[in-house]
Motif scaffolding. Structure first.
Motif, PDB file in Angstrom:
ATOM      1  N   GLU A  43      -4.883   1.951   2.303  1.00 36.55           N
ATOM      2  CA  GLU A  43      -3.618   2.555   2.748  1.00 36.55           C
ATOM      3  C   GLU A  43      -2.476   2.232   1.795  1.00 36.55           C
ATOM      4  O   GLU A  43      -1.547   3.023   1.652  1.00 36.55           O
ATOM      5  CB  GLU A  43      -3.267   2.070   4.160  1.00 36.55           C
ATOM      6  N   ALA A  44      -2.545   1.092   1.128  1.00 32.84           N
ATOM      7  CA  ALA A  44      -1.507   0.692   0.175  1.00 32.84           C
ATOM      8  C   ALA A  44      -1.738   1.298  -1.209  1.00 32.84           C
ATOM      9  O   ALA A  44      -0.921   1.106  -2.103  1.00 32.84           O
ATOM     10  CB  ALA A  44      -1.448  -0.832   0.080  1.00 32.84           C
ATOM     11  N   GLY A  45      -2.854   1.983  -1.392  1.00 31.23           N
ATOM     12  CA  GLY A  45      -3.122   2.631  -2.670  1.00 31.23           C
ATOM     13  C   GLY A  45      -3.903   1.780  -3.659  1.00 31.23           C
ATOM     14  O   GLY A  45      -4.046   2.148  -4.823  1.00 31.23           O
ATOM     15  N   VAL A  46      -4.420   0.653  -3.208  1.00 30.28           N
ATOM     16  CA  VAL A  46      -5.201  -0.212  -4.097  1.00 30.28           C
ATOM     17  C   VAL A  46      -6.608   0.361  -4.230  1.00 30.28           C
ATOM     18  O   VAL A  46      -7.287   0.576  -3.231  1.00 30.28           O
ATOM     19  CB  VAL A  46      -5.270  -1.660  -3.558  1.00 30.28           C
ATOM     20  N   THR A  47      -7.014   0.617  -5.467  1.00 29.49           N
ATOM     21  CA  THR A  47      -8.355   1.148  -5.707  1.00 29.49           C
ATOM     22  C   THR A  47      -9.250   0.161  -6.449  1.00 29.49           C
ATOM     23  O   THR A  47     -10.465   0.315  -6.452  1.00 29.49           O
ATOM     24  CB  THR A  47      -8.287   2.463  -6.511  1.00 29.49           C
TER      25      THR A  47
END
Length: 160
Positions: A43-47
């Motif tokens: 959800e925070a955009g960490v991939t």
């Protein structure tokens, strides 16, 4: 963070590299904590997420310390659960994990999201594990807190 008064953290952590270090004891609880951390990071955009499993909560600090020293991670998330028993083991493990993870974070400057449940019984752990029917999602909270701390530090240190 406790449920009462917990902040709602919405962060854009795109581009951050995070390692999740998780204990292996209490499989069902750990599954919920890991799922919550994965969800929070996504959800925070960490991939870029690396997952490391260690035997128990006592081993979390040494694994986090080694990962923090590599310089390859912006944040770490430590997940574990210690359930009180009839011996002082609970107190020793909780103290060692808490102090050790604090030392890692302060000593390296790498934020460590604290997702170690310290519970009187298994039901308390299940209630905090982010499972269906749980009242809290401590894996999600720990992951979000870790990346939010990275961003807060970067903002504070950025010129202008």
């Amino acid at each position: 963070m406790s449920k009462a008064g917990a902040p709602t953290l919405t962060v854009d952590a795109t581009g951050l590299r995070v390692a999740v270090v998780a204990a292996s004891w209490h499989d069902r609880v750990m599954g919920g904590l890991l799922d919550g951390a994965r969800r929070g990071l996504a959800e925070a955009g960490v991939t870029e997420v690396t997952e490391v499993r260690v035997p128990g909560s006592f081993e979390l600090p040494v694994a986090c310390a080694q990962l923090a020293r590599t310089g390859g991670y912006d944040a770490l998330v430590a997940l574990g659960v210690v359930v009180r028993g009839g011996t002082p083991h609970f107190d020793y493990v909780c103290s060692a994990a808490t102090t050790g993870l604090t030392d890692v974070s302060v000593g390296t400057g790498v934020p460590v999201g604290f997702g170690v449940l310290t519970c009187d019984d298994e039901q308390q752990a299940l209630d905090r594990a982010g499972l269906p029917g749980s009242s809290e999602d401590k894996g999600h909270e720990a992951a979000t807190a870790a990346v939010a701390t990275v961003l807060a530090i970067r903002t504070a240190l950025s010129p202008g």
